[in-house]
Enzyme design. Sequence first.
Site, PDB file in Angstrom:
ATOM      1  N   HIS A   1      54.712  45.063  35.697  1.00  0.00           N
ATOM      2  CA  HIS A   1      53.366  44.831  35.173  1.00  0.00           C
ATOM      3  C   HIS A   1      52.474  46.021  35.484  1.00  0.00           C
ATOM      4  CE1 HIS A   1      50.892  43.442  38.733  1.00  0.00           C
ATOM      5  NE2 HIS A   1      52.069  43.147  39.241  1.00  0.00           N
TER       6      HIS A   1
ATOM      7  N   GLU B   1      49.926  40.075  34.436  1.00  0.00           N
ATOM      8  CA  GLU B   1      50.859  39.406  35.343  1.00  0.00           C
ATOM      9  C   GLU B   1      50.099  38.702  36.447  1.00  0.00           C
ATOM     10  OE1 GLU B   1      53.438  39.261  39.066  1.00  0.00           O
ATOM     11  OE2 GLU B   1      51.464  40.094  38.716  1.00  0.00           O
ATOM     12  N   GLU B   2      49.038  39.378  36.922  1.00  0.00           N
ATOM     13  CA  GLU B   2      48.363  38.879  38.119  1.00  0.00           C
ATOM     14  C   GLU B   2      47.719  37.508  37.929  1.00  0.00           C
ATOM     15  OE1 GLU B   2      48.696  39.812  40.972  1.00  0.00           O
ATOM     16  OE2 GLU B   2      49.096  41.955  41.092  1.00  0.00           O
TER      17      GLU B   2
END
Length: 711
Positions: A364, A412-413
């Site tokens: 990511h 992604e986070e």
Amino acid sequence: MQLIIVLIAAIGAQACQRERSLKSHWHQSHAKRQASNATFPPVLDANEQILLDSFDNTSISTWSYYYTHGAHVAGRNRSMAQWTADRWAEYGFASRLDEYYVFLNYPVSNSLELKYPNGSTFTASLEEAVLEEDETSSYPDRIPVFHGYSFTGNASAEYVYVGSGQRVDFDRLEALGVELEGKIALAKYGGPFRGLKVKNAQEHGMIGAVIFSDPGDDGNLTEAKGVAAYPNGPARNPTSVQRGSVQFLSIYPGDPTTPGYTSKKDSPRADKSNSVPHIPSLPISWLDAQPILEALNGFGTPGAEVNRTNWVGAIPNVNYSTGEGSGATLSLSNIMEDSITPIWNAIGIINGTNQDEVIIVGNHRDAWIVGGAADPNSGSAVLIELSKAFSKLSETGWKPTRTIVLCSWDAEEYGLVGSTEWVEEYLPWLKTAAVSYLNIDVAVSGPVPDLSATPDIHAIASTLMKKVVYPYRGSSDQTMYDVWFEESGEFGVLGSGSDYTSFLHRGIAAIDMGAGGGPLDPIYPYHSNYDSYHWMTTFGDPGFHTHKAIGQFLTLLLYHLASDSALPLEPADYIPELNTYLEELNETIASTNGTLDLSALTSAISTFSTSALEFNDLRESAISSNDSDLLTVTNHKARDFSRGFTSQGGLPGREFFQNLIFAPGLDTGYAPVTFPGITESITFEGDFDLAQEWVGKTADAILVAAGILKT
Ligand SMILES: *[C@@H]1O[C@H](CO)[C@@H](O)[C@H](O)[C@H]1NC(C)=O
Ligand SMILES: *[C@@H]1O[C@H](CO)[C@@H](O)[C@H](O)[C@H]1NC(C)=O
Ligand SMILES: *[C@@H]1O[C@H](CO)[C@@H](O)[C@H](O)[C@H]1NC(C)=O
Ligand SMILES: *[C@@H]1O[C@H](CO)[C@@H](O)[C@H](O)[C@H]1NC(C)=O
Ligand SMILES: *[C@@H]1O[C@H](CO)[C@@H](O)[C@H](O)[C@H]1NC(C)=O
Ligand SMILES: *[C@@H]1O[C@H](CO)[C@@H](O)[C@H](O)[C@H]1NC(C)=O
Ligand SMILES: *[C@@H]1O[C@H](CO)[C@@H](O)[C@H](O)[C@H]1NC(C)=O
Ligand SMILES: *[C@@H]1O[C@H](CO)[C@@H](O)[C@H](O)[C@H]1NC(C)=O
Ligand SMILES: *[C@@H]1O[C@H](CO)[C@@H](O)[C@H](O)[C@H]1NC(C)=O
Ligand SMILES: *[C@@H]1O[C@H](CO)[C@@H](O)[C@H](O)[C@H]1NC(C)=O
Ligand SMILES: *[C@@H]1O[C@H](CO)[C@@H](O)[C@H](O)[C@H]1NC(C)=O
Ligand SMILES: *[C@@H]1O[C@H](CO)[C@@H](O)[C@H](O)[C@H]1NC(C)=O
Ligand SMILES: [Zn+2]
């Protein structure tokens, strides 16, 4: 009830959603592998030599510098996505951006105030100190401290310290008679994924949550033990804050408004309340937490008497008391801006001659902070260097047998959003063609290699680690395998916490890799402003030598998966693993009063074992006769068999998670549980009828996998 989780103080974690020193190895692989007896330096063939020689620590540093000097929180930096695609194009990959429209929220304003019973107040700073030495810590566009997917709202109430906020912690508080309803939860980082702390608080009627970092997770590397803090030394800066998502990761990753389908501009939007909180939360530093915890001293049960693992941390002058009756209150305000907003995955492709066999490599790109030197951009820098290495190899006329796809994921986070939406969009193709998914998130946050993988990738990963020279604690006369063997020698089991999740749960072989810190290595400032280029070049990986070695390993793995005529996946390596999981399940059952008939599972594993060994014979004859049609047959079996482990309907209460062999624990979020349908029916529901039903479903899945391998 809950299995006992063994917490080992340890090696850093590469998965960016996982935390540092208390990685829980609920399960490791079956056994430590054999010591390497290979010659040193490693013997490489001509192509391997070209790939590895192309790696250069100085150009990795250049890529790292680029990624760590501009804000790139999810959905906010299209130019960084384009830059990534452009580098890949320069190095011979056909590249593009894949755009999705997803729910994300961004911080607008926040505050946290403690009011003592005598009426005086303490206002939390909610800021990380600006450090002169660390240039990005003062950027005007630095990202506030907040929780991704947190709920907009205010909460004002008395508060209770809830330990690390696992279900068992709340059970303990209930047993102690602590009233939770209407209160604010004060939880410590560590243990379960942070979103599950908020979920558990919410489910106990609490109205807000504050989560703090604690130097107790830093072992002996603390200021209290005389170690200087960042930027002057390797201990945690007292103002550092761990941002992060509070999505309910173990229930559903991906865009919470499009469960099970991809997020296009006009996609219908579903109710998201099952996968994100409806109480506000904030992350704070240990410096801000100190007075808030101290105000609870002498009230309720002192931490030492709560008798829960990891309840008591190491903040000075604090008892970690539960705190009921303190009369102190917290006022928490968390205002977020909710949006449906574009995100961009950069995709780079080299077509193989066999387009029905595809290897995907992903990392990511989004970070909670301007830096992100470790999480995730150590991986991003490695992927640029990897593409450069393949361009060097292509200059010799080499072409991959199998298609290579590079992915730079966005968001992604917040909850593996970019990768999940992409897998949902391309699922029919991936189910047919994907051979494996190789994940690199935090490539480097320390020197110790750490790998988790599906069992079929263990053998090739071990072999290739022996071909990479690995600089370690001042010496460079050993391979990555030697260091890994010395430090652990075992592959972890994949749970969740990074972008491999969507692939694994659609039955695709996967590996997650990186290097982290051991107990005496500098404290990695996870999701803090100090995960910066300055930290990386001063403490994390001065000289970028670990970046280079991890990148070389990933490159070799990709090269062999993409070009070996016999696909180097080993279905038979599931045999010892499945037997270990069976024994562990048996122990879980033995620790209860229930009984379960495991004969269907035992018999399915035995059928699988027979098929996998017959598969090996068939592949052996395909190789020795150099029969390309037969090799195609065995390669496709190796590609496909693990699809059998999935079940369309998913696990109980969590449809997304389809792999019946491993899943993230319902109440851990990161740490894996094996035979999850069966195990969690016992440990969470205490329902042996349900568990028996899952014995059947799990056995059936293993039989489907066996059937695919059958010759
Ligand atoms: C290394 O060990 C393997 C088995 O563990 C053995 O087959 C091989 O002959 C050994 N090689 C050397 C050079 O000793
Ligand atoms: C995106 O990241 C790049 C590279 O770090 C940086 O130069 C740029 O300013 C960032 N863009 C935004 C909008 O923050
Ligand atoms: C109120 O209590 C706090 C905590 O005990 C103390 O630090 C503070 O000095 C007190 N304020 C007044 C005005 O007494
Ligand atoms: C921390 O230091 C103490 C005292 O020197 C030692 O006993 C302990 O093993 C150390 N812990 C770690 C994790 O190194
Ligand atoms: C915690 O355990 C200790 C000893 O095991 C016991 O004396 C104490 O009563 C326990 N505390 C509580 C609150 O149950
Ligand atoms: C609570 O902490 C204070 C300050 O560290 C200490 O003086 C006191 O003895 C502790 N009380 C208990 C019950 O642990
Ligand atoms: C929430 O709290 C903030 C900060 O104290 C305040 O400015 C705001 O008016 C409050 N909002 C509501 C709806 O109470
Ligand atoms: C790769 O193959 C795909 C599918 O066959 C095709 O659409 C695409 O144009 C090819 N790309 C390149 C760069 O040749
Ligand atoms: C790359 O490695 C060399 C040799 O160790 C070192 O001198 C150089 O400073 C490193 N480059 C960077 C950018 O750290
Ligand atoms: C489970 O354990 C029991 C003894 O506790 C043993 O008799 C049985 O064979 C074991 N079953 C499996 C599948 O390992
Ligand atoms: C098993 O049953 C006994 C007697 O009913 C009970 O004391 C014990 O707590 C139970 N154990 C478990 C693990 O449920
Ligand atoms: C195996 O067959 C392929 C063609 O299918 C050929 O290119 C290759 O040289 C053969 N390898 C050996 C070892 O005979
Ligand atoms: Zn990450």
